[in-house]
Design a protein around this motif. Structure first.
Motif, short mmCIF file in Angstrom:
data_model
loop_
_atom_site.label_atom_id
_atom_site.label_comp_id
_atom_site.label_asym_id
_atom_site.label_seq_id
_atom_site.Cartn_x
_atom_site.Cartn_y
_atom_site.Cartn_z
N VAL A 195 0.87 -1.18 0.00
CA VAL A 195 0.00 0.00 0.00
C VAL A 195 0.90 1.23 0.00
N LEU A 196 0.78 2.03 -1.05
CA LEU A 196 1.56 3.27 -1.20
C LEU A 196 0.59 4.44 -1.24
N VAL A 197 0.76 5.39 -0.33
CA VAL A 197 -0.16 6.52 -0.18
C VAL A 197 0.58 7.82 -0.35
N VAL A 198 0.17 8.63 -1.32
CA VAL A 198 0.62 10.02 -1.44
C VAL A 198 -0.27 10.86 -0.53
N THR A 199 0.33 11.66 0.34
CA THR A 199 -0.49 12.39 1.29
C THR A 199 0.22 13.64 1.81
N HIS A 200 -0.61 14.62 2.20
CA HIS A 200 -0.17 15.74 3.02
C HIS A 200 -0.78 15.65 4.43
N ASP A 201 -1.53 14.59 4.69
CA ASP A 201 -2.38 14.50 5.87
C ASP A 201 -1.60 13.92 7.05
N PRO A 202 -1.39 14.69 8.12
CA PRO A 202 -0.64 14.17 9.27
C PRO A 202 -1.34 13.02 9.97
N ARG A 203 -2.65 12.84 9.74
CA ARG A 203 -3.37 11.72 10.35
C ARG A 203 -2.84 10.37 9.85
N MET A 204 -2.22 10.36 8.68
CA MET A 204 -1.70 9.12 8.13
C MET A 204 -0.40 8.68 8.80
N LEU A 205 0.29 9.61 9.48
CA LEU A 205 1.61 9.31 10.02
C LEU A 205 1.57 8.19 11.06
N ASP A 206 0.50 8.15 11.86
CA ASP A 206 0.43 7.18 12.95
C ASP A 206 0.31 5.75 12.46
N VAL A 207 -0.17 5.54 11.23
CA VAL A 207 -0.40 4.18 10.75
C VAL A 207 0.68 3.72 9.77
N ALA A 208 1.63 4.60 9.44
CA ALA A 208 2.63 4.27 8.42
C ALA A 208 3.69 3.33 8.95
N ASP A 209 4.11 2.40 8.11
CA ASP A 209 5.28 1.57 8.42
C ASP A 209 6.56 2.23 7.92
N ARG A 210 6.43 3.05 6.88
CA ARG A 210 7.59 3.72 6.29
C ARG A 210 7.14 5.05 5.71
N ILE A 211 7.99 6.06 5.83
CA ILE A 211 7.69 7.39 5.29
C ILE A 211 8.83 7.81 4.36
N LEU A 212 8.48 8.17 3.13
CA LEU A 212 9.44 8.63 2.14
C LEU A 212 9.15 10.08 1.82
N ARG A 213 10.19 10.86 1.61
CA ARG A 213 10.02 12.27 1.29
C ARG A 213 10.66 12.59 -0.06
N LEU A 214 9.88 13.25 -0.92
CA LEU A 214 10.37 13.72 -2.21
C LEU A 214 10.49 15.23 -2.21
N GLU A 215 11.55 15.72 -2.81
CA GLU A 215 11.71 17.15 -3.07
C GLU A 215 12.35 17.30 -4.44
N ASP A 216 11.72 18.11 -5.28
CA ASP A 216 12.25 18.37 -6.64
C ASP A 216 12.53 17.08 -7.39
N GLY A 217 11.64 16.09 -7.21
CA GLY A 217 11.77 14.85 -7.95
C GLY A 217 12.81 13.89 -7.44
N ARG A 218 13.41 14.18 -6.28
CA ARG A 218 14.44 13.31 -5.72
C ARG A 218 14.04 12.83 -4.34
N LEU A 219 14.41 11.59 -4.05
CA LEU A 219 14.15 11.04 -2.73
C LEU A 219 15.15 11.65 -1.74
N LYS A 220 14.62 12.32 -0.71
CA LYS A 220 15.48 13.03 0.23
C LYS A 220 15.73 12.26 1.51
N GLU A 221 14.72 11.55 1.97
CA GLU A 221 14.89 10.86 3.24
C GLU A 221 13.80 9.79 3.36
N SER A 222 14.04 8.86 4.24
CA SER A 222 13.02 7.86 4.54
C SER A 222 13.14 7.49 5.99
N GLY A 223 12.03 6.93 6.51
CA GLY A 223 12.04 6.55 7.92
C GLY A 223 10.96 5.55 8.19
#
Length: 223
Positions: A195-223
């Motif tokens: 399950v891959l979810v694009v979101t701006h919603d902070p409510r999704m953070l509590d249920v995530a197993d992994r969080i990826l961040r994109l900036e300018d088309g590049r992967l910046k960080e994950s957690g």
């Protein structure tokens, strides 16, 4: 491994007006994980979702789905793969307004080859899975926003799709309803799906197993 991107780039346009939406992104997604894709508007999140779902062909790099490298496949073969492997959930539901909840789900099952009584039973079973068995005969205008999104999730599960891709699925929902959809997506992931979810919603953070961040088309960080 169900889904992977390797050094994927995506460029819209050409020459001086070209826009690089993705720039050398490499990611792998595994069953049982709910992954969030976050980042500022225009960072390439929706483009990555479209490439991952074989709706857009990358300008460079490889896409692997269920062990198959698919970036050079013909459109007809990609369409068959999408029907078999993917379920898509969108922010604004995209339900057919004249059809009931079970008919909206049944339409997706029909495209996957089901017919007759089996189609009806499977549509009802999917609505039961998302807690809407008692709303099966209601049209979208008779459902709340959260109920419509649950119908959209049930439709995405048609054919037991192993990969769910969701674009801002909770953005239009109130607090409790948004939490309910977030928890539903997490439960579906933990049943063994990607399950891959694009979101701006902070409510999704509590249920995530992994969080990826994109900036300018590049992967910046994950957690």
């Amino acid at each position: 491994m169900s889904l992977a991107l390797r050094e994927v780039s995506l460029v819209y346009g050409s020459g001086e007006t070209a826009v690089r939406a993705l720039d050398g992104v490499s990611l792998a997604f595994h069953p049982g994980e709910l992954t969030l894709l976050v980042g500022p508007s225009g960072s390439g999140k929706s483009s990555l979702l479209m490439v991952a779902g074989c709706l857009l062909r990358p300008s460079a790099g490889e896409v692997e789905v269920l062990g198959e490298r698919v970036q050079r496949w013909e459109q007809e073969a990609l369409a068959r793969l999408r029907r078999r492997a993917f379920g898509f959930v969108f922010q604004h539901y995209h339900l057919f307004p004249a059809l009931s909840a079970w008919e909206n789900v049944a339409m997706a099952l029909w495209l996957k080859g089901l017919r007759g009584e089996k189609l009806y039973r499977e549509a009802l079973a999917l609505l039961e899975q998302v807690g809407l068995g008692d709303r099966a005969r209601h049209r979208p205008d008779e459902l709340s926003g959260g109920q419509k999104q649950r119908v959209a999730v049930a439709r995405a599960l048609a054919g037991n799709a192993p990969i769910l891709l969701a674009d801002e699925p909770t953005a239009a929902l109130d607090g409790a309803t948004g939490h309910g959809i977030a928890e539903l997506l997490a439960r579906l992931a933990h049943q063994g799906r990607v399950v891959l979810v694009v979101t701006h919603d902070p409510r999704m953070l509590d249920v995530a197993d992994r969080i990826l961040r994109l900036e300018d088309g590049r992967l910046k960080e994950s957690g």
